[in-house]
Design an enzyme around this catalytic site. Structure first.
Site, PDB file in Angstrom:
ATOM      1  CD  GLU A  98      68.018   0.001 -41.674  1.00  0.00           C
ATOM      2  OE1 GLU A  98      67.906   0.929 -40.853  1.00  0.00           O
ATOM      3  OE2 GLU A  98      68.010   0.184 -42.908  1.00  0.00           O
ATOM      4  N   GLY A 174      66.951   0.261 -49.069  1.00  0.00           N
ATOM      5  CA  GLY A 174      68.247   0.882 -49.299  1.00  0.00           C
ATOM      6  C   GLY A 174      69.008   0.274 -50.467  1.00  0.00           C
TER       7      GLY A 174
HETATM    8  C1  PEP Z   1      63.341   2.084 -44.576  1.00  0.00           C
HETATM    9  O1  PEP Z   1      64.404   2.127 -43.980  1.00  0.00           O
HETATM   10  O2  PEP Z   1      62.291   1.959 -43.922  1.00  0.00           O
HETATM   11  C2  PEP Z   1      63.358   2.177 -46.036  1.00  0.00           C
HETATM   12  C3  PEP Z   1      62.283   1.823 -46.679  1.00  0.00           C
HETATM   13  O3  PEP Z   1      64.513   2.633 -46.619  1.00  0.00           O
HETATM   14  P1  PEP Z   1      64.722   3.022 -48.196  1.00  0.00           P
HETATM   15  O4  PEP Z   1      63.536   3.847 -48.602  1.00  0.00           O
HETATM   16  O5  PEP Z   1      65.993   3.798 -48.208  1.00  0.00           O
HETATM   17  O6  PEP Z   1      64.780   1.748 -48.935  1.00  0.00           O
END
Ligand code: PEP
Length: 252
Positions: A98, A174
């Site tokens: 991100e 996500g």
């Molecule tokens: C993350 O943001 O590191 C992640 C793995 O998110 P999620 O588990 O929601 O996919």
């Protein structure tokens, strides 16, 4: 033996009160988890309050980012490694996809952050992973190799013993779409092989490589059965104490 790490990335969620009540609920649920290191990564504003409540417990605190600078200075809006330690963090997530995608973090910046973290004795949780487009084009290993070369540039084998890696395919973050255990294992083995070639075999054998991307109580055990998966970086499912505790206490 690599001790597994189960780390919860809370991203930009939780005010201080909610963060504190989450860890107060989590503490007893994972008190007997000696098989792994348990880590939570609250937003900056909640680190101190969370770390104070976790003192003496088996849960460690991570930040989600750190300034790329090796010392305090005129960098408005940035948080230095010693400030994170001062607040109670011992680990820091670096190079999360991100941050790479939304805040334009290049491999060079990620590398500076990894070095800055190490200089303050913070353990970087160094994230790598390809996008769906890159995977569909069959370029996932090339992309991950470039992230490894850039992010770890100039580091020694000794530095590598103080780092945790996290393979997080962007298409699985996500989205509810987890990599299959086989897909994840293949890339983890590739990362270990890359470290072996660019550092040495024992450094590669000692490196903990976490998988991240829609890890849930329902899929953690299958992922953890794979030889090169040494834990998980968990986003969404770490926000709730019970669900995160189920992941920590996976079937072994
Ligand atoms: C993350 O943001 O590191 C992640 C793995 O998110 P999620 O588990 O929601 O996919």
């Amino acid at each position: 033996m690599r001790k597994p790490v189960i780390a919860g990335n809370w991203k930009m969620y939780k005010l201080i009160g909610d963060a504190v009540s989450t860890v107060m609920a989590l503490k007893p649920l994972v008190a007997n988890a000696n098989h792994c290191e348990v880590v939570v990564a609250p937003p900056f504003t909640a680190i101190k309050a969370v770390a104070d409540r976790l003192e003496g417990s088996n849960i460690k605190v991570s930040a989600q980012d750190v300034a790329p600078e090796p010392k305090q200075g005129p960098h408005t809006g940035e948080i230095s490694g010693d400030m994170l330690i001062d607040a109670g963090a011992t680990r820091v997530i670096v190079g999360h996809s991100e941050r790479r995608a939304m805040y334009f973090e290049t491999d060079e910046v990620v590398n500076r952050k990894v070095r800055a973290a190490l200089s303050f004795n913070l353990t970087p949780i160094f994230c790598i992973g390809e996008t769906l487009e890159e995977r569909d084009a069959g370029r996932e290993e090339k992309v991950v190799a470039a992230q490894l070369a850039g992010g770890l540039a100039g580091l020694t084998a000794n530095d590598l013993t103080r780092i945790i890696a996290a393979y997080e395919p962007v298409w699985a973050i996500g989205t509810g779409r987890t990599a299959t255990p086989e897909q994840a294992q293949r890339m983890h083995a590739f990362v270990r092989q890359w470290i072996s070639q660019h550092f040495d075999r024992s450094t590669a054998e000692g490196l903990r490589i976490l998988y991240g991307g829609s890890v849930k109580p329902e899929n953690i055990s299958d992922l953890m059965r794979e030889a090169d998966i040494d834990g998980a970086l968990v986003g969404g499912a770490s926000l709730d104490a019970e669900s995160f505790a189920k992941i920590v206490n996976y079937d072994r």
